[in-house]
Design a protein around this motif. Structure first.
Motif, short mmCIF file in Angstrom:
data_model
loop_
_atom_site.label_atom_id
_atom_site.label_comp_id
_atom_site.label_asym_id
_atom_site.label_seq_id
_atom_site.Cartn_x
_atom_site.Cartn_y
_atom_site.Cartn_z
N LEU A 90 39.85 38.55 -7.06
CA LEU A 90 39.86 39.77 -6.26
C LEU A 90 40.85 40.79 -6.84
CD1 LEU A 90 39.44 40.25 -2.57
CD2 LEU A 90 41.48 41.24 -3.56
N VAL A 91 41.95 40.29 -7.40
CA VAL A 91 42.94 41.18 -8.05
C VAL A 91 42.29 41.91 -9.21
CG1 VAL A 91 45.09 41.19 -9.37
CG2 VAL A 91 44.91 39.81 -7.30
N LEU A 92 41.46 41.22 -9.99
CA LEU A 92 40.74 41.87 -11.08
C LEU A 92 39.76 42.91 -10.54
CD1 LEU A 92 39.91 42.15 -14.05
CD2 LEU A 92 38.43 40.15 -13.75
N ALA A 93 39.12 42.61 -9.43
CA ALA A 93 38.20 43.57 -8.83
C ALA A 93 38.93 44.86 -8.45
CB ALA A 93 37.53 42.96 -7.59
N MET A 94 40.17 44.74 -7.99
CA MET A 94 40.92 45.95 -7.61
C MET A 94 41.26 46.80 -8.82
SD MET A 94 43.38 44.81 -4.45
CE MET A 94 44.44 43.71 -5.40
N TYR A 95 41.36 46.20 -10.00
CA TYR A 95 41.56 46.96 -11.23
C TYR A 95 40.26 47.60 -11.69
CZ TYR A 95 41.60 47.47 -16.33
OH TYR A 95 41.42 47.93 -17.62
N LYS A 96 39.18 46.81 -11.77
CA LYS A 96 37.94 47.32 -12.32
C LYS A 96 37.22 48.27 -11.37
CE LYS A 96 36.35 46.42 -15.62
NZ LYS A 96 36.48 47.15 -16.93
N CYS A 97 37.39 48.09 -10.07
CA CYS A 97 36.72 48.93 -9.07
C CYS A 97 37.76 49.53 -8.13
CB CYS A 97 35.69 48.12 -8.30
SG CYS A 97 34.45 47.30 -9.33
N GLY A 98 38.81 50.07 -8.70
CA GLY A 98 39.96 50.50 -7.92
C GLY A 98 39.67 51.55 -6.86
N ASP A 99 38.66 52.40 -7.08
CA ASP A 99 38.38 53.46 -6.11
C ASP A 99 37.83 52.92 -4.80
OD1 ASP A 99 39.23 55.32 -7.90
OD2 ASP A 99 37.23 55.95 -8.55
N LEU A 100 37.43 51.65 -4.78
CA LEU A 100 36.88 51.07 -3.56
C LEU A 100 37.97 50.49 -2.66
CD1 LEU A 100 33.73 49.27 -5.02
CD2 LEU A 100 33.91 51.55 -4.01
N PHE A 101 39.22 50.56 -3.08
CA PHE A 101 40.33 50.02 -2.31
C PHE A 101 41.38 51.11 -2.12
CE2 PHE A 101 38.46 46.58 -4.73
CZ PHE A 101 38.38 45.53 -3.84
N SER A 102 41.98 51.17 -0.94
CA SER A 102 43.10 52.10 -0.71
C SER A 102 44.36 51.51 -1.33
CB SER A 102 43.30 52.33 0.78
OG SER A 102 43.79 51.14 1.41
N ALA A 103 45.39 52.36 -1.48
CA ALA A 103 46.66 51.89 -2.03
C ALA A 103 47.26 50.80 -1.14
CB ALA A 103 47.63 53.06 -2.16
N GLU A 104 47.15 50.95 0.17
CA GLU A 104 47.68 49.94 1.09
C GLU A 104 46.89 48.64 0.99
OE1 GLU A 104 49.95 48.01 4.04
OE2 GLU A 104 50.32 49.69 2.67
N GLN A 105 45.58 48.73 0.86
CA GLN A 105 44.77 47.53 0.70
C GLN A 105 45.14 46.80 -0.59
OE1 GLN A 105 40.84 49.18 0.96
NE2 GLN A 105 40.65 48.76 3.15
N LYS A 106 45.38 47.54 -1.65
CA LYS A 106 45.77 46.91 -2.91
C LYS A 106 47.11 46.18 -2.75
CE LYS A 106 43.38 50.20 -5.93
NZ LYS A 106 43.52 51.29 -6.92
N ARG A 107 48.05 46.82 -2.08
CA ARG A 107 49.35 46.20 -1.90
C ARG A 107 49.24 44.92 -1.09
NH1 ARG A 107 53.21 45.67 1.69
NH2 ARG A 107 52.01 46.74 3.30
N ARG A 108 48.50 44.97 0.01
CA ARG A 108 48.37 43.79 0.87
C ARG A 108 47.56 42.69 0.19
NH1 ARG A 108 49.69 44.51 6.25
NH2 ARG A 108 48.28 42.81 6.82
N ASN A 109 46.47 43.07 -0.44
CA ASN A 109 45.65 42.08 -1.15
C ASN A 109 46.45 41.39 -2.25
OD1 ASN A 109 43.31 42.54 0.34
ND2 ASN A 109 42.47 44.00 -1.11
N PHE A 110 47.18 42.19 -3.02
CA PHE A 110 47.95 41.60 -4.13
C PHE A 110 48.96 40.59 -3.62
CE2 PHE A 110 51.46 41.36 -7.11
CZ PHE A 110 50.80 41.09 -8.29
#
Length: 291
Positions: free
Chosen positions: A106-126
């Motif tokens: 899922l961490v890789l998905a946030m890099y490759k498809c970053g526009d589909l996640f908010s900054a807060e979602q990225k922080r919490r997911n990571f």
């Protein structure tokens, strides 16, 4: 609808389908020669739009796969260092019904498809998946480095860069005798350029959000793009962009559009971030701290 349990596969399918539709629209003659109709391309778009991305509203994180966050967590405290990689010591039946992750997915998905996640979602997911990822694959550290840098954990990103780059030089997996970890070596370039350089591609445009960890005082790299060669040079306080060849190129630096030519750009400030306490890794799986 195109539905898959794995989020990375899911999002990449969505991205690839959308890209294919765009290609059909841009190159209608070639599409016709291949027997691809507008109706078929429309069905691809519908499939992409209906792709399922699992999300746990209570935890505020996306799921590694549907229902993943409802599984029992793996007992990391009672897992010895000699029991990794886990897949060599435990049956898949046990691994797949627990919250444990072999490599950044899922961490890789946030890099490759970053526009589909908010900054807060990225922080919490990571943070959530950092505590579950055991890195039993050499493909993991570089992806974790990229996203650690994006969410502001610069020292952690630096540690993961070291793991990716030194996988064979330090024989970290005790198997370099069997051959080089080529993907990890390539991943160390991604950790530097996409991680500390903050480079992303948004359509035809390159964007940058550079920031350096305290242990690095300079990073320079070149990128070939659309018939040009772009040089990016980052120091501890600013970044400059220069074309070594080609017509002027418009890029985006930390949200600001910038036209670059063979004359170095004015120094641009590094991307700001608010350092936070880095998340914990599974017991015994913290990356080595490097000088």
């Amino acid at each position: 609808a195109l539905v898959d349990d794995n989020v990375f596969t899911n999002l990449m399918a969505r991205s690839n389908l959308s890209t294919a539709v765009d290609a059909v629209q841009r190159y209608p003659e070639q599409a016709a020669a291949l027997g691809v109709s507008a109706e078929e391309a429309t069905s691809w778009r519908l499939a992409a739009d209906q792709t399922h991305i699992p999300y746990n509203d209570e935890l505020g994180v996306h799921e590694q796969h549907a229902g993943f966050t409802r599984h029992e967590k793996w007992d990391f405290a009672d897992t010895g260092s000699d029991q990794y990689p886990l897949l060599l010591h435990y049956p898949y039946f046990d691994l797949y019904r627990k919250q444990v992750v072999k490599q950044a997915d899922l961490v890789l998905a946030m890099y490759k498809c970053g526009d589909l996640f908010s900054a807060e979602q990225k922080r919490r997911n990571f943070a959530y998946y950092e505590a579950l990822t055991v890195r039993d694959s050499s493909l993991s550290a570089c992806c974790q480095a990229i996203m650690a840098a994006e969410v502001g954990h610069m020292d952690l990103a630096y540690a993961y860069l070291g793991e990716a780059a030194l996988m064979d030089l330090d024989d970290l997996e005790n198997n370099t005798r069997d051959g080089l970890h080529i993907a990890s070596l390539a991943g160390s370039w991604l950790a530097l350029v996409a991680g500390f350089g903050g480079m992303r591609q948004k359509g035809a445009t390159l964007t940058f959000a550079p920031r350096l960890p305290g242990r690095l005082n300079r990073l320079a790299f070149r990128v070939q793009t659309r018939g040009r060669c772009l040089r990016v040079e980052i120091d501890s306080s600013a970044v400059t962009y220069t074309l070594t060849a080609g017509e002027p190129l418009t890029i985006v630096h930390d949200g600001t559009r910038l036209t670059v030519s063979t004359t170095p750009s004015r120094p641009m400030p590094l991307s700001a971030h608010s350092p936070e306490s880095a998340p914990e890794q599974p017991h015994g799986r913290r990356p080595a701290q490097r000088p």
